[in-house]
Design a protein around this motif. Structure first.
Motif: not given
Length: 292
Positions: A149-154
């Motif tokens: 989810x962090x990857x997606x937000x970045x």
């Protein structure tokens, strides 16, 4: 009287301006063209008639900036202590006039601080070493964060930075929920200002900052970690590196700190047990692309 007349006639500044430039490339001069530059304007924060801080900021979402700064600097404990806010434009810049509770104003005067905000690093002019550490209560973290989810937000963040896309010179601070969905984004020429704007926006909503994380386009300095912790945010994710002092503060305050966040990798500097190393999202449609 002449100065007051001039101030009242001014048009409020915009977040960017157009300037004529010459562009150069390897095969010679290009024709004259126009570039778009981010604005930075002197902004004075005035409490109960007394100027307390002057910073250079992008003149947008100034109410969020003033509230977020007041909360992250410990001037206010919550929104209820801010009784009124007015923005005044003059020939010299912008003054944000705030009326705050008398008890908070008395404490502010006793701190005897002389602040000078800037787009670089610093401790906002604290006048003694004991004024540096202000995170006394550990933050309360919500559920563990998903790396995917962090990857997606970045990946989604750039699409929510119109000022950076236009000028190339603005930082962003975003609030991302536990599902990786971006909810608020604030931009400013200063990374501290962008984070303060986000903190102010969240405070106005009365939002719970425990579930999710703050995502910033800059490095994670000590002050960025401190502001995040004081806002009750349980995690800070930065696109660049943290400092050693920032990591120590994150550890002592119980804040999860992530640096070098990319679309497919990240480094956890504090709170590793609070980040789940799951597989990246398989579907493009699952990326964090909702701005509320």
């Amino acid at each position: 009287m002449q100065r007051e007349h001039l101030a009242s006639a001014l048009t409020p500044p915009k977040q960017a301006c157009h300037v004529p430039v010459w562009r150069v490339c390897a095969d010679g001069w290009q024709r004259s063209t126009v570039d778009v530059l981010v604005e930075e304007t002197p902004v004075a924060l005035v409490y109960n008639g007394i100027s307390h801080a002057v910073m250079l900021a992008t003149p947008t979402e100034l109410d969020d900036l003033a509230l977020g700064f007041s909360l992250s600097e410990g001037i206010l404990d919550d929104l209820s202590q801010l009784y009124g806010l007015d923005i005044e434009h003059s020939a010299d810049g912008i003054s944000i006039m705030m009326e705050i509770a008398s008890r908070q104003f008395h404490s502010l005067k006793n701190r005897r601080r002389a602040l000078a905000g800037r787009t670089g690093c610093g401790l906002c002019g604290v006048d003694s070493l004991d004024g540096v550490a202000r995170c006394q209560t550990p933050v309360s973290r919500g559920a563990a964060l998903s790396a995917s989810r962090i990857f997606a937000a970045v990946k989604a963040l750039e699409r929510h930075q119109p000022l950076r896309q236009t000028t190339g010179a603005a930082h962003a601070a975003a609030w991302v929920d536990a599902d990786g969905v971006i909810h608020q984004v604030r931009e400013d020429v200063g990374r501290h200002n962008a984070l303060d704007k986000l903190i102010g926006a969240r405070a106005r909503l009365g939002a719970d900052n425990r579930e999710g994380f703050a995502l910033v386009s800059s490095r994670a300095s000590y002050e960025m970690v401190q502001k995040t912790a004081l806002a009750g945010m349980g995690a800070l994710v930065a696109l660049s590196a943290p400092t050693a002092l920032a990591v120590r503060l994150a550890e002592s305050s119980g804040l999860t700190l992530v640096g070098f966040a990319r679309q497919h990798s990240l480094v956890v500097y504090a709170g590793a047990s609070h980040v789940l190393a799951d597989m990246p999202l398989a579907r493009e449609g699952d990326s964090a692309d909702t701005l509320r």
